[in-house]
Scaffold this motif. Structure first.
Motif, short mmCIF file in Angstrom:
data_model
loop_
_atom_site.label_atom_id
_atom_site.label_comp_id
_atom_site.label_asym_id
_atom_site.label_seq_id
_atom_site.Cartn_x
_atom_site.Cartn_y
_atom_site.Cartn_z
N ILE A 29 -1.01 8.96 0.54
CA ILE A 29 -1.14 7.98 -0.53
C ILE A 29 -2.63 7.83 -0.84
CG2 ILE A 29 -0.75 5.58 -1.21
CD1 ILE A 29 1.48 5.54 0.97
N VAL A 30 -2.98 7.90 -2.14
CA VAL A 30 -4.37 7.81 -2.54
C VAL A 30 -4.73 6.35 -2.86
CG1 VAL A 30 -6.10 8.59 -4.21
CG2 VAL A 30 -4.36 10.18 -3.38
N LYS A 31 -5.87 5.91 -2.32
CA LYS A 31 -6.41 4.58 -2.60
C LYS A 31 -7.04 4.58 -3.99
CE LYS A 31 -7.97 3.67 2.13
NZ LYS A 31 -9.18 3.49 2.94
N PRO A 32 -7.06 3.46 -4.68
CA PRO A 32 -6.45 2.20 -4.29
C PRO A 32 -4.93 2.31 -4.41
CG PRO A 32 -7.35 2.01 -6.50
CD PRO A 32 -7.71 3.38 -5.98
N PHE A 33 -4.23 1.64 -3.51
CA PHE A 33 -2.78 1.76 -3.50
C PHE A 33 -2.11 0.66 -4.32
CE2 PHE A 33 -3.52 -1.07 0.10
CZ PHE A 33 -2.48 -1.97 0.03
N ASN A 34 -0.97 1.01 -4.88
CA ASN A 34 -0.12 0.04 -5.58
C ASN A 34 0.81 -0.54 -4.52
OD1 ASN A 34 2.48 -0.77 -6.69
ND2 ASN A 34 1.69 -0.06 -8.67
N PRO A 35 0.79 -1.85 -4.31
CA PRO A 35 1.61 -2.44 -3.25
C PRO A 35 3.10 -2.07 -3.34
CG PRO A 35 0.05 -4.05 -4.04
CD PRO A 35 -0.06 -2.87 -4.96
N GLU A 36 3.65 -2.10 -4.54
CA GLU A 36 5.07 -1.76 -4.69
C GLU A 36 5.35 -0.32 -4.30
OE1 GLU A 36 6.31 -2.83 -8.64
OE2 GLU A 36 5.77 -4.93 -8.33
N LYS A 37 4.45 0.59 -4.72
CA LYS A 37 4.65 2.01 -4.36
C LYS A 37 4.49 2.22 -2.87
CE LYS A 37 3.86 4.14 -8.71
NZ LYS A 37 3.50 5.23 -9.50
N LEU A 38 3.55 1.53 -2.25
CA LEU A 38 3.38 1.63 -0.81
C LEU A 38 4.67 1.22 -0.10
CD1 LEU A 38 1.61 2.03 1.78
CD2 LEU A 38 1.09 -0.41 1.60
N LEU A 39 5.23 0.09 -0.51
CA LEU A 39 6.47 -0.38 0.11
C LEU A 39 7.62 0.60 -0.13
CD1 LEU A 39 6.16 -4.19 -0.62
CD2 LEU A 39 5.81 -3.01 1.57
N GLN A 40 7.66 1.22 -1.30
CA GLN A 40 8.70 2.23 -1.57
C GLN A 40 8.57 3.41 -0.62
OE1 GLN A 40 8.20 3.19 -5.72
NE2 GLN A 40 9.32 1.37 -6.43
N VAL A 41 7.34 3.86 -0.40
CA VAL A 41 7.12 4.99 0.51
C VAL A 41 7.48 4.59 1.94
CG1 VAL A 41 5.37 6.55 1.50
CG2 VAL A 41 5.36 6.06 -0.95
N VAL A 42 7.11 3.40 2.35
CA VAL A 42 7.45 2.92 3.70
C VAL A 42 8.96 2.89 3.87
CG1 VAL A 42 7.40 0.91 5.24
CG2 VAL A 42 5.30 1.63 4.08
N GLN A 43 9.66 2.37 2.88
CA GLN A 43 11.13 2.32 2.97
C GLN A 43 11.75 3.72 2.97
OE1 GLN A 43 11.93 -0.29 -0.34
NE2 GLN A 43 11.42 -2.11 0.84
N LYS A 44 11.10 4.64 2.29
CA LYS A 44 11.62 6.02 2.25
C LYS A 44 11.47 6.70 3.60
CE LYS A 44 11.07 10.38 -0.19
NZ LYS A 44 10.32 11.12 -1.21
N VAL A 45 10.31 6.54 4.25
CA VAL A 45 10.08 7.23 5.54
C VAL A 45 10.64 6.47 6.73
CG1 VAL A 45 8.07 8.51 4.67
CG2 VAL A 45 7.72 6.34 5.89
N CYS A 46 10.92 5.18 6.54
CA CYS A 46 11.50 4.35 7.62
C CYS A 46 12.73 3.60 7.09
CB CYS A 46 10.48 3.33 8.12
SG CYS A 46 9.06 4.02 8.93
N PRO A 47 13.79 4.33 6.77
CA PRO A 47 14.98 3.64 6.27
C PRO A 47 15.56 2.73 7.34
CG PRO A 47 15.45 5.97 6.60
CD PRO A 47 14.01 5.76 6.90
N SER A 48 15.94 1.53 6.92
CA SER A 48 16.46 0.57 7.92
C SER A 48 17.95 0.70 8.10
CB SER A 48 16.10 -0.84 7.50
OG SER A 48 16.45 -1.07 6.17
#
Length: 122
Positions: A103-122
């Protein structure tokens, strides 16, 4: 139980932004100031995700990733690189080190959370 995330960046402002964004989404965040600090914290903690910068003093992010990947409990842990580096060669180096995503800075908070949810599905 919320995901345990290790956020590694030498910039306090960036760590604060990560902690705020991830904390608001219900994640538990442990901060580290560089790769050496993160390696030390990886000894005593279990993390579901690592987010690391590349350019840091003492130990850079790619060296941190290589070191973490040698540990049995981090072989399959997702590791995201969050950096100003957008160079294709650097991204390839990151993948070869064991990074899961970039992920390239500066990060978009919503996109960061989308990527986190993608790599760490609950």
């Amino acid at each position: 139980m919320s995901l345990q995330i290790l956020a590694v960046d030498d910039s306090k402002t960036m760590r604060d932004m990560l902690s705020f964004t991830l904390g608001q989404a219900g994640y538990s965040v442990t901060e580290a100031v560089d790769g050496e600090d993160a390696l030390g914290k990886s000894q005593s903690g279990r993390f579901d995700l690592v987010i690391t910068d590349v350019n840091m003093p003492r130990m850079d992010g790619l060296t941190l990733i290589k070191n973490l990947r040698q540990k049995p409990n981090f072989r399959s842990t997702p590791i995201l690189v969050l950096t100003t580096e957008a160079d294709g060669a650097k991204k390839t180096e990151g993948r070869e080190a064991g990074a899961t995503g970039w992920i390239v800075k500066p990060f978009n908070p919503e996109k960061l959370l989308q990527v986190v949810q993608k790599v760490c599905p609950s």
